[in-house]
Design an enzyme around this catalytic site. Structure first.
Site, PDB file in Angstrom:
ATOM      1  CG  PHE A 176      -0.217   0.050   2.543  1.00 53.19           C
ATOM      2  CD1 PHE A 176       0.073   1.262   3.161  1.00 53.19           C
ATOM      3  CD2 PHE A 176       0.163  -1.127   3.183  1.00 53.19           C
ATOM      4  CE1 PHE A 176       0.735   1.302   4.382  1.00 53.19           C
ATOM      5  CE2 PHE A 176       0.816  -1.087   4.404  1.00 53.19           C
ATOM      6  CZ  PHE A 176       1.114   0.135   5.005  1.00 53.19           C
ATOM      7  CB  CYS A 177       1.799   3.867  -1.654  1.00 52.85           C
ATOM      8  SG  CYS A 177       0.855   3.775  -3.193  1.00 52.85           S
ATOM      9  CB  THR A 178       0.080   8.449  -0.213  1.00 52.82           C
ATOM     10  OG1 THR A 178       1.275   8.416   0.572  1.00 52.82           O
ATOM     11  CG2 THR A 178      -0.819   9.593   0.254  1.00 52.82           C
ATOM     12  CB  ILE A 205      -3.242   5.454   2.979  1.00 50.53           C
ATOM     13  CG1 ILE A 205      -2.130   4.417   2.980  1.00 50.53           C
ATOM     14  CG2 ILE A 205      -3.651   5.802   4.410  1.00 50.53           C
ATOM     15  CD1 ILE A 205      -0.771   4.973   3.372  1.00 50.53           C
TER      16      ILE A 205
END
Length: 312
Positions: A176-178, A205
Site C-alpha cells: 500500500f501507499c498514499t 491509504i
C-alpha cells in the site's frame, strides 16, 4: 468554509505526445488559477492540484475528454484555503521514480483490493504486508503489522525487495501507499521478479481513510500528504502534524514542545544539522512572516530548505 478543492490524480497510460501536452495543461490551469504540481511522462500523468470547484471540474473534463485517461485514479478533499502557492507542470522520465527499466503497470499489475476488503486480506497470517512509502511517512502512521522497508526514496524499493523478499517463501504479498501510484509500480516490479500473488490497496491509504469507518479501521496514526495539510486522519480530516520549514519533515505535537523546535527555523529532525548562519537567516525571515501575518499579508520569502541544502 471549505471552498478549495484538492484533487489528487494519476494514471499510467501511453502518452507519446506528453511534451506537447504540457503547454495545453499549463495554459488551462493558469487560466483557471489552479495551483499545485502535475507530472507528465511517456508512461502517464500524476499530480495533486487545488482550485475552485469550477476550476477543478474544468480540469477533470479536459482529462476525461482524452480517451487515454478513462481509468484515471481520482480523489478529492476540501480545505478552507489553497494548499499550494504555485503551479508546476513538469516533464519526467517516470511519473513515479522506481528506476528500473521495462517495468510498466500498463503491461501487468498486481490485484487491486477495495478498501472494504483490505482488512480481511492483511489480517491473514499468510500475507506479508509492506508499506512502500518512505521512512518518514511510515513513522507518522501505517497499517497494523505492516513492514517498513526503511527507504528514503521509492527508488530504493527494488533493493529492499531483492534483499528481504523471496517468491518461493513469500507466496502472498500485499502493498500500500498514499494514493496507489507507487503500488502500481511496485506490484508490476514484483510480478517481473517472479512473485505470483501480489495485491495492492486500490486508491491507497487516502481512499481507505475516506471509506472505512474509524471504528473498523486497522490504520494507526495519521497519513502524510504532499501539501500544506502535512497529514490527514480518518475521514480525511486535518491531522495534527506541521511541517518544518528547514527540512520539511513532519513535526508532531510532542516534537513541537522540544527546545530544538522553533517555528520557521528548526525542529528535532534537523536542529543539529543546521549551521548557525542558516538559523539566523531563518529567524530573520520568520520575524518578517510574523509581522506580515499581523498585517494580514502573505509573506513568500526565501525557502529555508534551499538554504540548508546550499549550506551542507
Amino acid at each position: 468554509m471549505q471552498n478549495t478543492v484538492i484533487a489528487a490524480l494519476y494514471q499510467f497510460a501511453s502518452l507519446p505526445d506528453y511534451k506537447e501536452m504540457r503547454e495545453k495543461l499549463w495554459n488551462l490551469c493558469s487560466s483557471l488559477d489552479i495551483k499545485g504540481t502535475l507530472l507528465l511522462a511517456e508512461e502517464g500523468i500524476n499530480g495533486t492540484v487545488c482550485g475552485s470547484r469550477d476550476a477543478i471540474d474544468q480540469l477533470k473534463s479536459f482529462l476525461d475528454a482524452d480517451g487515454r485517461f478513462d481509468n484515471l485514479e481520482y480523489k478529492e478533499s476540501f480545505s478552507d484555503r489553497p494548499r499550494f502557492f504555485r503551479l508546476k507542470v513538469r516533464l519526467k522520465k517516470e511519473i513515479v521514480t522506481l528506476g528500473v527499466e521495462g517495468v510498466s503497470p500498463t503491461k501487468k499489475v498486481g490485484q487491486y483490493v477495495e478498501p472494504q476488503d483490505w482488512n480481511s486480506l492483511i489480517s491473514d497470517p499468510e500475507v506479508v504486508v509492506i508499506d512502500t512509502r518512505n521512512d518518514y511517512e511510515y513513522n507518522i502512521g501505517t497499517f497494523k503489522g505492516a513492514i517498513n522497508p526503511n527507504t528514503d526514496s521509492f527508488r530504493e524499493f527494488p533493493a529492499f525487495a531483492k534483499q528481504f523478499l523471496n517468491p518461493e517463501k513469500h507466496k502472498h504479498v500485499a502493498m500500500f501507499c498514499t494514493g496507489g501510484i507507487r503500488c502500481e509500480k511496485s506490484t508490476a516490479y514484483m510480478l517481473e521478479e517472479g512473485f505470483e500473488n501480489v495485491y495492492h490497496l486500490k486508491g491507497g491509504i487516502l481512499k481507505y481513510l475516506e471509506e472505512v469507518p474509524e471504528s473498523e479501521s486497522l490504520w494507526e496514526g495519521e497519513c502524510y500528504v504532499f501539501d500544506q495539510r502535512v497529514a490527514v486522519a480518518h475521514g480525511l480530516k486535518q491531522g495534527t502534524y506541521t511541517s518544518c520549514h528547514a527540512c520539511r519533515a513532519p513535526v508532531s505535537e510532542q516534537e513541537r514542545l522540544s527546545d530544538e523546535y522553533e517555528e520557521g527555523v528548526s525542529c528535532p529532525h534537523c536542529f543539529n544539522q543546521l549551521p548557525e548562519s542558516t538559523k539566523l537567516r531563518a529567524q530573520a525571515r520568520q520575524k518578517q512572516v510574523t509581522l506580515a501575518q499581523k498585517r494580514g499579508q502573505a509573506h513568500m520569502g526565501s525557502d529555508v530548505a534551499k538554504q540548508l541544502k546550499s549550506s551542507s
